[in-house]
Design an enzyme around this catalytic site. Structure first.
Site, mmCIF file in Angstrom:
data_model
loop_
_atom_site.group_PDB
_atom_site.id
_atom_site.type_symbol
_atom_site.label_atom_id
_atom_site.label_comp_id
_atom_site.label_asym_id
_atom_site.label_seq_id
_atom_site.Cartn_x
_atom_site.Cartn_y
_atom_site.Cartn_z
ATOM 1 N N ASP A 1 0.838 -1.205 0.000
ATOM 2 C CA ASP A 1 0.000 0.000 0.000
ATOM 3 C C ASP A 1 0.873 1.255 0.000
ATOM 4 O O ASP A 1 2.074 1.189 0.234
ATOM 5 C CB ASP A 1 -0.927 0.008 1.235
ATOM 6 N N GLU B 1 -0.115 -1.327 5.732
ATOM 7 C CA GLU B 1 0.967 -0.937 6.643
ATOM 8 C C GLU B 1 0.844 0.540 7.010
ATOM 9 O O GLU B 1 1.128 0.944 8.136
ATOM 10 C CB GLU B 1 2.334 -1.209 5.999
ATOM 11 N N HIS C 1 6.299 9.674 1.600
ATOM 12 C CA HIS C 1 5.063 10.344 2.058
ATOM 13 C C HIS C 1 4.997 11.783 1.553
ATOM 14 O O HIS C 1 4.422 12.643 2.210
ATOM 15 C CB HIS C 1 4.945 10.321 3.602
HETATM 16 ZN ZN LIG Z 1 6.754 2.207 4.142
#
Ligand SMILES: [Zn+2]
Length: 385
Positions: A78, A140, A352
Site C-alpha cells: 500500500d 501498513e 510520504h
Molecule cells: Zn513504508
C-alpha cells in the site's frame, strides 16, 4: 508475452493505486497490486498464497523452495494518500528524470518488489536448499492489519527477514513503537455557582495530565537508549476537548496523546500502568475515566547487534546497523521466529511526499545486495540444526 522488464514492473506497480488510509473515503483495495505481483512471481515458479485480511485487502506470500529456514524479503503493497496537485507530474505514471524514477510508492515501497525479482531471476536455475519467501502486506500505512493478521496466523516464516523500507541501503535494527491513546472523562455538568451541582471533568483532566507528565518523567528516568537521536521514550499531550461555557461545570473532557516506547517497553503493560495510576483520580474526582487506543499500537523493534543477519548485512553494506525514528512491521516478523532487519533502497526524506522517487544509482547495489542475501540463506545454506 515476454516477462516485463524491471522498469515495466516498476511502472505497472506505480500505475496501480493501493492507498491505505484511516479515512474510509480515501482507502483503496490493494488486490490489483497483489495480483500483479502474484502473476509475475507465479510465472517465475513461486507458489503464491493470498491471505484475505479484510474486504479488498490481501497479503501475498510467494515461496520458492521448501524447508524450515530461508529468507523472507518483505514489504508493504500500500501507499499513503497523495495530493495530485502538488506533484510535478502524474503520481501514478512513472517518470524518469534527474537520474530518478518518480512515482507514488517508488520509494515507500512498492519499488522494492521489482528489485527482488531482478535479484532472483538469474538464480532460478539453481536448486533452493532453503526457501525464499516474498511477502507483500496490506495496510501498513494505516493500521498494520496485514502484518498483524500474518503474526496472528502464526505460521513460522524463514530464519531471516529483510524489510525493504526506505533506509538509504543502510541496515536498521531498532525503532521505537507508536501508541496513540485517548482518555475520556465523564463527570456531571451543572451550574457553576455551586460546585456541588456537578463533578468537573476538567478538574479531573488536570489531575490526569499531571499524572501522565509524572509517568513520562519516570519512564524517561528508567529507559534510555543512546542509539536513538531522541534517546528516551516520549509522551506528547496532543489535543484536548472539553466543556462549553464558563458558567457550566464541565461534564465531559477528552485528551489524546502519543507515546513512543523504546524497545523493551510493552504497549499493553504501559496501558495497564496508566490505568492503575488513573484509578485513584477517578475515585477522588468521582468521575469515570476511560483509556483506549486510537489505533492498535505499533510495537517497538530491536534486533540484537549480535544476530547473524545484522552481521551479514553490515558486512554486505559496509555500514553498522542503526536506529531510525519511523515504525515498521519488523516486530511482527520477529514474532514469527525470524531475525529481522530493515534495509531498503529509498530515502525516507522523500517518502510520504509529492514527487517521491527512487535514485537510479540505488538500483544496482540493491539488486546485488539482495542477490547476496538470497545466495547466503537459500542457495548455500543447509540449515544447521
Ligand atoms: Zn513504508
Amino acid at each position: 508475452m515476454p516477462f516485463p522488464s524491471l522498469k515495466e514492473q516498476f511502472a505497472a506497480l506505480v500505475a496501480t493505486p493501493s492507498v491505505s488510509c484511516t479515512q474510509p473515503s480515501l482507502d483503496q483495495s490493494n488486490e490489483a497490486v497483489i495480483e500483479l505481483l502474484a502473476g509475475w512471481l507465479g510465472d517465475l515458479g513461486f507458489h503464491c498464497e493470498r491471505q484475505r485480511v479484510a474486504p479488498g485487502k490481501f497479503n501475498l506470500l510467494a515461496t520458492r523452495g521448501g524447508g524450515p529456514g530461508g529468507l523472507v524479503l518483505a514489504g508493504h503493497s500500500d501507499t499513503v494518500p497523495y495530493d495530485e496537485a502538488l506533484w510535478r507530474s502524474d503520481p501514478l505514471k512513472l517518470r524518469e528524470a534527474d537520474d530518478r524514477w518518480y512515482g507514488l510508492g517508488s520509494c515507500d515501497m512498492k519499488g522494492f518488489f521489482p528489485l527482488i525479482i531482478e535479484a532472483v531471476r538469474p538464480l532460478l536455475e539453481q536448486p533452493f536448499r532453503q526457501p525464499l519467501m516474498i511477502l507483500a502486506t496490506c495496510d501498513e500505512e494505516s493500521s498494520m492489519s496485514g502484518a498483524r493478521a500474518l503474526a496472528a496466523a502464526g505460521r513460522p516464516l524463514g530464519r531471516a527477514a529483510v524489510i525493504g523500507e526506505p533506509t538509504g541501503l543502510r541496515p536498521v535494527r531498532l525503532h521505537k513503537g507508536v501508541m496513540m491513546e485517548r482518555i475520556e472523562i465523564l463527570g456531571q455538568s451543572g451550574h457553576s455557582s455551586n460546585p456541588a451541582y456537578g463533578r468537573s471533568a476538567l478538574d479531573a483532566m488536570q489531575a490526569v495530565m499531571g499524572e501522565l507528565i509524572a509517568l513520562r518523567r519516570e519512564w524517561q528516568g528508567q529507559y534510555r537508549n543512546p542509539m536513538f537521536s531522541v534517546p528516551q521514550p516520549t509522551l506528547n499531550l496532543g489535543c484536548i476537548h472539553g466543556g462549553d461555557n464558563p458558567n457550566r461545570i464541565c461534564g465531559q473532557c477528552a485528551l489524546e496523546f502519543d507515546l513512543r516506547p523504546l524497545p523493551g517497553m510493552d504497549p499493553d503493560q504501559l496501558r495497564t500502568l496508566i490505568r492503575q495510576r488513573l484509578r485513584p483520580l477517578a475515585e477522588r474526582h468521582e468521575v469515570k475515566i476511560d483509556l483506549a487506543p486510537l489505533f492498535p499500537s505499533a510495537p517497538a523493534f530491536e534486533e540484537p547487534a549480535s544476530s547473524e543477519l545484522v552481521h551479514l548485512a553490515e558486512r554486505l553494506t559496509g555500514h553498522y546497523a542503526e536506529a531510525v525514528a519511523f515504525g515498521t512491521e519488523a516486530a511482527y516478523l520477529q514474532q514469527l521466529g525470524c531475525q529481522a532487519l530493515v534495509l531498503g533502497p529509498g530515502d525516507i526524506a522523500c517518502a510520504h511526499q509529492p514527487d517521491e522517487y527512487l535514485d537510479l544509482a540505488r538500483i544496482e547495489p540493491s539488486v546485488r545486495l539482495l542477490r547476496e542475501l538470497i545466495r547466503h540463506y537459500c542457495l548455500n545454506s543447509a540449515l544447521e540444526s
